[in-house]
Scaffold this active site. Structure first.
Site, PDB file in Angstrom:
ATOM      1  N   ASP A 119       0.864  -1.170   0.000  1.00 10.94           N
ATOM      2  CA  ASP A 119       0.000   0.000   0.000  1.00 10.94           C
ATOM      3  C   ASP A 119       0.911   1.235   0.000  1.00 10.94           C
ATOM      4  OD1 ASP A 119      -2.330   1.675   0.489  1.00 10.94           O
ATOM      5  OD2 ASP A 119      -1.543   1.822   2.536  1.00 10.94           O
ATOM      6  N   ASP A 170      -0.088   5.184   0.741  1.00  6.75           N
ATOM      7  CA  ASP A 170      -0.292   6.183   1.797  1.00  6.75           C
ATOM      8  C   ASP A 170      -0.552   5.504   3.151  1.00  6.75           C
ATOM      9  OD1 ASP A 170      -0.089   8.079  -0.266  1.00  6.75           O
ATOM     10  OD2 ASP A 170      -2.245   8.009  -0.648  1.00  6.75           O
ATOM     11  N   TYR A 175      -5.044  13.670   0.434  1.00  8.09           N
ATOM     12  CA  TYR A 175      -5.035  13.316  -0.983  1.00  8.09           C
ATOM     13  C   TYR A 175      -3.865  14.016  -1.680  1.00  8.09           C
ATOM     14  CZ  TYR A 175      -9.762  11.613  -0.143  1.00  8.09           C
ATOM     15  OH  TYR A 175     -10.854  10.932   0.337  1.00  8.09           O
ATOM     16  N   ASN A 200      -5.307   2.876  -3.768  1.00 18.46           N
ATOM     17  CA  ASN A 200      -6.578   3.511  -4.124  1.00 18.46           C
ATOM     18  C   ASN A 200      -6.341   5.013  -4.205  1.00 18.46           C
ATOM     19  OD1 ASN A 200      -7.992   1.108  -4.052  1.00 18.46           O
ATOM     20  ND2 ASN A 200      -8.891   1.447  -2.028  1.00 18.46           N
TER      21      ASN A 200
END
Ligand SMILES: [Mg+2]
Ligand SMILES: [Zn+2]
Length: 191
Positions: free
Chosen positions: A9, A11, A20, A52
């Site tokens: 992953d 972040d 973001y 994502n």
């Protein structure tokens, strides 16, 4: 011989979770991340980022911005002798206003699309691969692709820890470096 990957992953796992981030200037990479990726490289495991990035579907930035960010992030790792083999991201946001991205895609974690794409590109054995992440969705993603999950306590990991208790037991590591070391030790024992 089929290849194995450690899916990472982004972040909250490789870098601080700062909302973001639309450009590399907003990314603070955790100090242990470089050594973690280097260790995976040396162990013969592919290091593949799966992320994502609903900021695209939410209209905060474009797919091209994410691609530039990933190129710069890859270069930052490379300058420290660490190779990220690929970056895959989901740009979708089901509840968004942009019809290009407001879809029930197959690639938003915990759905398996990003890993399936990587598996096709690299010829991966997903059942012998791993996923390191800080959210319950990362753990469910690992389960969905048949990989071994590792939860890190960085990012949202501490909050996630209680919630993943209801899933099968997972290995919990303080951060990505100790997660990578656990995987490398486990691989050595398996040989
Ligand atoms: Mg995360
Ligand atoms: Zn998607």
């Amino acid at each position: 011989m089929t290849k194995r990957a450690v899916f990472l992953d982004r972040d909250g796992t490789l870098n601080e979770d700062a909302g973001y981030p639309g450009n590399f200037g907003k990314i603070t990479i955790y100090p242990g991340s470089f050594e973690a990726v280097r260790g995976l490289n040396e162990a013969g495991l592919l290091a593949i980022v799966v992320s994502n990035q609903s900021g695209v579907g939410r209209g905060f930035f474009g797919e091209a911005d994410v691609e530039v960010l990933h190129r710069e992030m890859g270069a930052a790792f490379a300058s420290r002798g660490a190779r990220i083999d690929a970056f895959y991201f989901c740009p979708h946001f089901e509840g968004g206003a942009d019809p290009r991205y407001a879809v029930a895609c197959d690639c938003r974690k915990p759905r398996p699309g990003l890993a399936l794409r990587a598996a096709a590109d690299f010829g991966l054995d997903l059942a012998r691969s791993y996923m390191i992440g800080d959210k319950p969705d990362d753990i469910v993603f690992a389960r969905n692709i048949g990989a071994t999950p590792v939860l890190v306590l960085t990012g949202q990991g501490r909050a996630s820890r209680m919630r993943v208790r209801t899933l099968d037991p997972v290995h919990v590591a303080s951060g990505v470096l100790s997660a990578a070391r656990w995987i490398i030790r486990r691989e050595r024992r398996a040989r």
